[in-house]
Design a protein around this motif. Sequence first.
Motif, PDB file in Angstrom:
ATOM      1  N   LEU A 115       0.870  -1.209  -0.121  1.00 26.59           N
ATOM      2  CA  LEU A 115       0.164   0.023  -0.079  1.00 26.59           C
ATOM      3  C   LEU A 115       0.984   1.090   0.039  1.00 26.59           C
ATOM      4  N   ASN A 116       1.803   1.344   0.797  1.00 22.45           N
ATOM      5  CA  ASN A 116       2.809   2.544   0.963  1.00 22.45           C
ATOM      6  C   ASN A 116       3.336   2.569  -0.154  1.00 22.45           C
ATOM      7  N   GLY A 117       3.795   1.444  -0.887  1.00 23.20           N
ATOM      8  CA  GLY A 117       4.773   1.531  -2.051  1.00 23.20           C
ATOM      9  C   GLY A 117       3.935   2.304  -3.233  1.00 23.20           C
ATOM     10  N   ALA A 118       2.593   1.578  -3.248  1.00 22.93           N
ATOM     11  CA  ALA A 118       1.723   2.485  -4.141  1.00 22.93           C
ATOM     12  C   ALA A 118       1.559   3.930  -4.001  1.00 22.93           C
ATOM     13  N   VAL A 119       1.316   4.175  -2.754  1.00 22.92           N
ATOM     14  CA  VAL A 119       1.214   5.725  -2.438  1.00 22.92           C
ATOM     15  C   VAL A 119       2.478   6.603  -3.057  1.00 22.92           C
ATOM     16  N   LEU A 120       3.488   5.963  -3.022  1.00 24.30           N
ATOM     17  CA  LEU A 120       4.942   6.369  -3.302  1.00 24.30           C
ATOM     18  C   LEU A 120       5.014   6.473  -4.878  1.00 24.30           C
ATOM     19  N   GLY A 121       4.347   5.716  -5.551  1.00 20.49           N
ATOM     20  CA  GLY A 121       4.101   5.808  -6.960  1.00 20.49           C
ATOM     21  C   GLY A 121       5.001   4.440  -7.660  1.00 20.49           C
ATOM     22  N   TYR A 122       4.920   3.436  -6.730  1.00 18.96           N
ATOM     23  CA  TYR A 122       5.800   1.956  -7.205  1.00 18.96           C
ATOM     24  C   TYR A 122       4.905   1.015  -7.391  1.00 18.96           C
ATOM     25  N   ASP A 123       5.007   0.306  -8.448  1.00 18.24           N
ATOM     26  CA  ASP A 123       4.103  -1.073  -8.654  1.00 18.24           C
ATOM     27  C   ASP A 123       4.217  -2.243  -7.743  1.00 18.24           C
ATOM     28  N   LYS A 124       3.454  -3.060  -7.835  1.00 19.38           N
ATOM     29  CA  LYS A 124       3.426  -4.356  -6.896  1.00 19.38           C
ATOM     30  C   LYS A 124       4.601  -5.193  -7.344  1.00 19.38           C
ATOM     31  N   LYS A 125       5.033  -5.096  -8.602  1.00 22.65           N
ATOM     32  CA  LYS A 125       6.160  -6.150  -9.018  1.00 22.65           C
ATOM     33  C   LYS A 125       7.554  -5.422  -8.335  1.00 22.65           C
ATOM     34  N   LYS A 128       7.399  -6.149  -4.704  1.00 20.20           N
ATOM     35  CA  LYS A 128       7.562  -7.640  -4.544  1.00 20.20           C
ATOM     36  C   LYS A 128       9.307  -8.054  -4.527  1.00 20.20           C
ATOM     37  N   GLU A 129       9.742  -7.208  -5.390  1.00 22.02           N
ATOM     38  CA  GLU A 129      11.307  -7.477  -5.489  1.00 22.02           C
ATOM     39  C   GLU A 129      12.012  -6.861  -4.381  1.00 22.02           C
ATOM     40  N   HIS A 130      11.677  -5.965  -3.807  1.00 18.92           N
ATOM     41  CA  HIS A 130      12.196  -5.377  -2.551  1.00 18.92           C
ATOM     42  C   HIS A 130      11.751  -5.613  -1.267  1.00 18.92           C
ATOM     43  N   PHE A 131      10.881  -6.654  -1.209  1.00 14.57           N
ATOM     44  CA  PHE A 131       9.897  -6.951   0.018  1.00 14.57           C
ATOM     45  C   PHE A 131      10.963  -7.493   0.982  1.00 14.57           C
ATOM     46  N   GLU A 132      11.607  -8.340   0.915  1.00 16.79           N
ATOM     47  CA  GLU A 132      12.706  -9.134   1.772  1.00 16.79           C
ATOM     48  C   GLU A 132      13.512  -7.857   2.312  1.00 16.79           C
ATOM     49  N   GLU A 133      14.154  -6.987   1.412  1.00 14.22           N
ATOM     50  CA  GLU A 133      15.202  -5.862   1.727  1.00 14.22           C
ATOM     51  C   GLU A 133      14.263  -5.020   2.720  1.00 14.22           C
ATOM     52  N   ILE A 134      13.060  -4.865   2.456  1.00 11.49           N
ATOM     53  CA  ILE A 134      12.178  -3.914   3.547  1.00 11.49           C
ATOM     54  C   ILE A 134      12.297  -4.498   4.884  1.00 11.49           C
ATOM     55  N   VAL A 135      11.867  -5.868   4.798  1.00 10.44           N
ATOM     56  CA  VAL A 135      11.469  -6.408   6.006  1.00 10.44           C
ATOM     57  C   VAL A 135      12.793  -6.635   6.913  1.00 10.44           C
ATOM     58  N   ALA A 164      10.488   3.890   2.359  1.00 11.06           N
ATOM     59  CA  ALA A 164      10.769   5.201   1.980  1.00 11.06           C
ATOM     60  C   ALA A 164      12.081   5.208   1.281  1.00 11.06           C
ATOM     61  N   THR A 165      13.228   4.640   1.922  1.00  9.15           N
ATOM     62  CA  THR A 165      14.372   4.586   1.545  1.00  9.15           C
ATOM     63  C   THR A 165      14.716   3.427   0.605  1.00  9.15           C
ATOM     64  N   VAL A 166      13.991   2.471   0.351  1.00 17.85           N
ATOM     65  CA  VAL A 166      14.110   1.668  -0.627  1.00 17.85           C
ATOM     66  C   VAL A 166      14.032   1.863  -2.091  1.00 17.85           C
TER      67      VAL A 166
END
Length: 248
Positions: A115-125, A128-135, A164-166
């Motif tokens: 959701l927050n990624g979408a607010v910042l203008g980034y798509d689900k793909k 998903k690619e950066h999910f583990e990095e964020i966690v 925000a930083t990814v």
Amino acid sequence: MEQEYAVKVENVAVRFNMASEKIDNLKEYFIKLIRRELMFKEFLALKDVSFEVKKGEAWGIIGTNGSGKSTLLKLICGILKPYKGSVTVNGSIAPLIELGAGFDGDLTASENIYLNGAVLGYDKKFMKEHFEEIVEFAELQDFLEMPLKNYSSGMAARLGFAIATVVRPDILICDEVLAVGDYAFQQKCEKKMNEMRERGTTLLYVSHSIESVKSVCDHALWVEKGVVRMKGMAEDVCEAYINTMEEA
């Protein structure tokens, strides 16, 4: 040249209207509004503020509570519009201004990442690619399926900062959100901001920690009661601010 600058603020003023009398209920407010009996006081949150941030620079914005620091950041993000003057921004912005902005408390951390990624203008793909990095950065592996409303403010801040930083923005705007984290996480965030700066990201950073400003930023802007008291190299501005606070 104009394109050298990430942010250019020129002779900006921000005005708020404050009610000059106490109104106890909505009915009384609308009656006075219809009769044109509402009285307001003009309050200038920022007065004739000017400064220029070159691409790749890191600016710390310092001052006492209520001095206009957060108002200035909201102006640069486009949340507020200037009453006078102009603001020019060149590049994409990742704003980390208020805890929980862009989050839904009823959704899990996993859902809020997308959701927050979408607010910042980034798509689900991309997310998903950066999910583990964020966690991994947020250190929330054991709490991913917990609703965000059950998170502490520190946990929410960690997640917000990690998202925000990814995204590798041109401009990262940070407003005192690191104050809620523990010392180890604050150091981790400072290291991340320095890495982003090395890759060319411009940083605007509000903090009450003068040591943190000196550590992360090369320039500083000192705002007091809506007026720029001093701007220049971070070390010089921070020392002047500390000396004034000690004399007060």
